[in-house]
Scaffold this active site. Structure first.
Site, mmCIF file in Angstrom:
data_model
loop_
_atom_site.group_PDB
_atom_site.id
_atom_site.type_symbol
_atom_site.label_atom_id
_atom_site.label_comp_id
_atom_site.label_asym_id
_atom_site.label_seq_id
_atom_site.Cartn_x
_atom_site.Cartn_y
_atom_site.Cartn_z
ATOM 1 N N ASP A 43 -5.746 15.368 0.345
ATOM 2 C CA ASP A 43 -6.704 15.324 -0.767
ATOM 3 C C ASP A 43 -8.154 15.485 -0.291
ATOM 4 O OD1 ASP A 43 -7.550 15.067 -3.363
ATOM 5 O OD2 ASP A 43 -7.472 12.872 -3.361
ATOM 6 N N ASN A 98 -10.030 18.521 -0.752
ATOM 7 C CA ASN A 98 -10.439 19.903 -0.455
ATOM 8 C C ASN A 98 -11.575 20.365 -1.373
ATOM 9 O OD1 ASN A 98 -8.293 19.866 1.292
ATOM 10 N ND2 ASN A 98 -6.965 21.152 0.041
ATOM 11 N N GLY A 99 -11.448 20.025 -2.660
ATOM 12 C CA GLY A 99 -12.451 20.461 -3.642
ATOM 13 C C GLY A 99 -13.811 19.853 -3.344
ATOM 14 N N TRP A 106 -14.882 18.683 -0.519
ATOM 15 C CA TRP A 106 -15.365 19.228 0.768
ATOM 16 C C TRP A 106 -16.122 20.537 0.503
ATOM 17 C CZ3 TRP A 106 -14.705 23.747 3.490
ATOM 18 C CH2 TRP A 106 -15.004 23.727 4.856
ATOM 19 N N SER A 131 1.449 19.674 -6.621
ATOM 20 C CA SER A 131 2.206 18.745 -7.454
ATOM 21 C C SER A 131 2.620 19.395 -8.767
ATOM 22 C CB SER A 131 1.360 17.497 -7.745
ATOM 23 O OG SER A 131 0.394 17.800 -8.732
ATOM 24 N N GLU A 163 1.739 18.452 -11.457
ATOM 25 C CA GLU A 163 0.559 18.397 -12.336
ATOM 26 C C GLU A 163 -0.504 19.430 -11.938
ATOM 27 O OE1 GLU A 163 2.025 15.479 -11.043
ATOM 28 O OE2 GLU A 163 3.035 15.312 -12.977
ATOM 29 N N ASN A 164 -0.413 19.988 -10.747
ATOM 30 C CA ASN A 164 -1.454 20.909 -10.270
ATOM 31 C C ASN A 164 -1.506 22.235 -11.046
ATOM 32 O OD1 ASN A 164 -1.303 19.861 -6.772
ATOM 33 N ND2 ASN A 164 -2.693 19.206 -8.389
HETATM 34 C C1 FPP Z 1 -5.924 18.291 -3.141
HETATM 35 O O1 FPP Z 1 -7.335 18.386 -3.012
HETATM 36 C C2 FPP Z 1 -5.289 19.470 -2.532
HETATM 37 C C3 FPP Z 1 -4.455 20.311 -3.182
HETATM 38 C C4 FPP Z 1 -4.043 20.122 -4.594
HETATM 39 C C5 FPP Z 1 -3.902 21.525 -2.514
HETATM 40 C C6 FPP Z 1 -3.463 21.350 -1.096
HETATM 41 C C7 FPP Z 1 -3.170 22.686 -0.523
HETATM 42 C C8 FPP Z 1 -3.488 23.098 0.723
HETATM 43 C C9 FPP Z 1 -4.065 22.216 1.751
HETATM 44 C C10 FPP Z 1 -3.290 24.537 1.109
HETATM 45 C C11 FPP Z 1 -1.924 25.033 1.340
HETATM 46 C C12 FPP Z 1 -0.970 24.129 2.047
HETATM 47 C C13 FPP Z 1 -0.219 24.443 3.135
HETATM 48 C C14 FPP Z 1 0.896 23.521 3.509
HETATM 49 C C15 FPP Z 1 -0.435 25.647 3.959
HETATM 50 P P1 FPP Z 1 -8.216 18.516 -4.328
HETATM 51 O O2 FPP Z 1 -8.324 19.948 -4.677
HETATM 52 O O3 FPP Z 1 -7.628 17.666 -5.408
HETATM 53 O O4 FPP Z 1 -9.600 17.947 -3.858
HETATM 54 P P2 FPP Z 1 -10.661 17.166 -4.748
HETATM 55 O O5 FPP Z 1 -9.990 15.895 -5.208
HETATM 56 O O6 FPP Z 1 -11.780 16.919 -3.812
HETATM 57 O O7 FPP Z 1 -11.026 18.074 -5.892
#
Ligand code: FPP
Length: 248
Positions: free
Chosen positions: A28, A30-31, A33, A73, A75-76
């Protein structure tokens, strides 16, 4: 124990002879970041996928038996089409790379979740990855894709009910162990340690059944910044816990 020439002390007190068997990670942050850097959310997922590669490779190198990651997920799907497509594109890219390195790495790969809504190409890649690596032993990486803990339990209940109707199972005699065989995680031991970066203190529908006795480690570090050192901190914290499984 010395690992790659470094002492246990330098690695945040990790005892590499007593690692958890199974670590599960909610990737969790990524967004956030990306936002902090003025980048699109998709750039955060690209950085997160790189972190996945680094951490998965390291887990194999230190001899971890099972690593499970929450990649997408149930939900994603609510996210924008652009973001969903970017995540699917990354999965494709990293699966292709994993297939190319399989003979060398010999990491067994599994997928938890209902893969049927994924593109036929991605489904085919998952099937191929699973097939090539099914006899590998040592390290197993489980990627949760279109996965939800409640969805998994409902599917398990439906499959059990079908078996009962067809006389293959008895509704009056179902053990926890037998029910576990109706889940995506069949054959995989429960996670010992669940890590959630990014400061959120919840499970978000991840491994609801399997997490019954897991130890949790939360950190404010965002997933793209999650490092081997952070993993050491999580493992060291786990090793300092007193696991009683309901006993005394
Ligand atoms: C949650 O962060 C992350 C995700 C829903 C996607 C995860 C996917 C990857 C890391 C890429 C592909 C995976 C592999 C195994 C190669 P968020 O987007 O909810 O972050 P935030 O809460 O800061 O918005």
């Amino acid at each position: 124990m010395a690992l790659f020439g470094r002492s246990t002390q330098q690695l945040g007190q990790v005892d590499f002879d007593n690692l958890p068997r199974h670590i599960a990670i909610i990737m969790d942050g990524n967004g956030r970041w990306a936002k902090r850097r003025g980048l699109p959310r998709t750039a955060g997922h690209a950085a997160g996928a790189e972190t996945f590669r680094t951490i998965a490779t390291y887990c194999k190198d230190i001899g971890l038996e099972y690593l499970t990651v929450y990649a997408f997920s149930t939900e994603n799907w609510k996210r924008s089409a652009e973001e969903v497509s970017a995540i699917m594109g990354l999965l494709k890219k990293y699966l292709l790379e994993a297939i190319g390195r399989m003979e060398r790495d010999r990491v067994k790969m599994e997928f938890f979740g209902d893969l049927s809504p994924l593109s036929p190409e991605l489904q085919e890649m998952c099937a191929r990855t699973r097939e090539i690596s099914k006899h590998y032993e040592g390290c197993q990486v489980n990627i949760c894709l279109n996965y939800g803990g409640r969805d998994e339990l409902v599917r398990g209940a439906m499959a059990f009910a079908r078996d009962c109707v067809q006389g293959r199972a008895d509704p009056d005699h179902l053990t926890q162990e037998q029910f576990g065989n109706y889940l995506f995680s069949r054959g995989v031991p429960d996670p010992d340690l669940i890590i959630r970066p990014s400061g959120e203190l919840r499970l978000s529908n991840f491994l609801l059944w399997q997490s019954a006795y897991a130890e949790f480690y939360f950190t404010d570090v965002l997933w793209p910044d999650f490092s081997k050192e952070e993993l050491h901190r999580a493992i060291a914290a786990y090793q300092g816990r007193d696991r009683r499984f309901g006993g005394v």
